[in-house]
Design a protein around this motif. Structure first.
Motif, PDB file in Angstrom:
ATOM      1  N   ARG A  64     -32.638 -53.881 -18.703  1.00 56.38           N
ATOM      2  CA  ARG A  64     -33.552 -52.752 -18.516  1.00 56.38           C
ATOM      3  C   ARG A  64     -34.723 -52.554 -17.303  1.00 56.38           C
ATOM      4  NH1 ARG A  64     -33.119 -51.530 -24.734  1.00 56.38           N
ATOM      5  NH2 ARG A  64     -31.474 -50.384 -24.790  1.00 56.38           N
ATOM      6  N   PRO A  65     -35.549 -53.601 -17.581  1.00 56.42           N
ATOM      7  CA  PRO A  65     -36.684 -53.704 -16.260  1.00 56.42           C
ATOM      8  C   PRO A  65     -35.771 -53.972 -14.975  1.00 56.42           C
ATOM      9  CG  PRO A  65     -36.704 -55.653 -17.612  1.00 56.42           C
ATOM     10  CD  PRO A  65     -35.541 -54.656 -18.317  1.00 56.42           C
ATOM     11  N   LEU A  66     -34.858 -54.316 -14.902  1.00 55.18           N
ATOM     12  CA  LEU A  66     -34.034 -54.806 -13.605  1.00 55.18           C
ATOM     13  C   LEU A  66     -33.388 -53.307 -13.100  1.00 55.18           C
ATOM     14  CD1 LEU A  66     -32.486 -58.235 -13.714  1.00 55.18           C
ATOM     15  CD2 LEU A  66     -34.197 -57.383 -12.290  1.00 55.18           C
ATOM     16  N   LYS A  67     -33.105 -52.572 -13.955  1.00 55.60           N
ATOM     17  CA  LYS A  67     -32.680 -51.223 -13.789  1.00 55.60           C
ATOM     18  C   LYS A  67     -33.573 -50.273 -13.108  1.00 55.60           C
ATOM     19  CE  LYS A  67     -29.174 -47.843 -14.194  1.00 55.60           C
ATOM     20  NZ  LYS A  67     -28.019 -47.954 -13.389  1.00 55.60           N
ATOM     21  N   ALA A  68     -34.760 -50.371 -13.919  1.00 51.73           N
ATOM     22  CA  ALA A  68     -36.092 -49.477 -13.444  1.00 51.73           C
ATOM     23  C   ALA A  68     -36.099 -49.887 -11.929  1.00 51.73           C
ATOM     24  CB  ALA A  68     -36.963 -49.556 -14.376  1.00 51.73           C
ATOM     25  N   LEU A  69     -36.368 -51.252 -11.735  1.00 51.49           N
ATOM     26  CA  LEU A  69     -36.650 -51.711 -10.368  1.00 51.49           C
ATOM     27  C   LEU A  69     -35.618 -51.437  -9.257  1.00 51.49           C
ATOM     28  CD1 LEU A  69     -38.297 -55.141 -11.558  1.00 51.49           C
ATOM     29  CD2 LEU A  69     -39.627 -53.156 -10.407  1.00 51.49           C
ATOM     30  N   GLY A  70     -34.576 -51.305  -9.892  1.00 50.12           N
ATOM     31  CA  GLY A  70     -33.414 -50.832  -8.815  1.00 50.12           C
ATOM     32  C   GLY A  70     -33.763 -49.432  -8.441  1.00 50.12           C
TER      33      GLY A  70
END
Length: 143
Positions: A64-70
């Protein structure tokens, strides 16, 4: 007095102390995605990950944090691309390229936030993004 006679848009971080000044003077708040981004980077760090050097297969908790950062990375790439453009060209790029990414991010946020414990680091990152949304997307109103 600071900002005496100033009207318009005031870019700040999300510090609540600015809210009274913005309201009192009728200013338009504009927030920076770097501050929202920092919360998601901190989630990764809390998972023991170096955001600048991720493993080939990050753990599921990083999804989830990687999705937001993407999403944020995509928005930054658009801004990088139009850095030297005219204000009209930047405005157009924000309307055609950034707004769809922001719409996807908003949908993802609305879907994800209820599934995350609010007091968790990710919950706090999502809450910050949600609470400051109106000021974070405002950059698309101008070139």
């Amino acid at each position: 007095m600071l900002l005496e006679g100033f009207q318009g848009t005031l870019q700040t971080d999300g510090y609540a102390g600015y809210h009274a000044v913005v309201a009192e003077r009728g200013l338009t708040p504009l927030y920076c995605f770097a501050h929202a981004r920092r919360y998601f980077v901190d989630v990764l760090k809390g998972l023991g990950l170096n955001p600048a050097k991720l493993p080939p297969k990050p753990p599921d908790k990083a999804r989830r944090p990687l999705k937001a950062l993407g999403f944020i990375r995509h928005l930054y790439a658009i801004e990088h691309r139009v850095r030297e453009a005219t204000p009209d060209e930047r405005y157009q790029a924000r309307q055609t390229d950034s707004l769809p990414v922001l719409a996807e991010l908003r949908d993802w946020l609305d879907d994800t936030r209820p599934k995350v414990v609010p007091e968790s680091p990710l919950g706090k990152a999502l809450a910050y993004l949600d609470r400051h949304w109106h000021g974070l997307v405002r950059y698309c109103d101008d070139g």
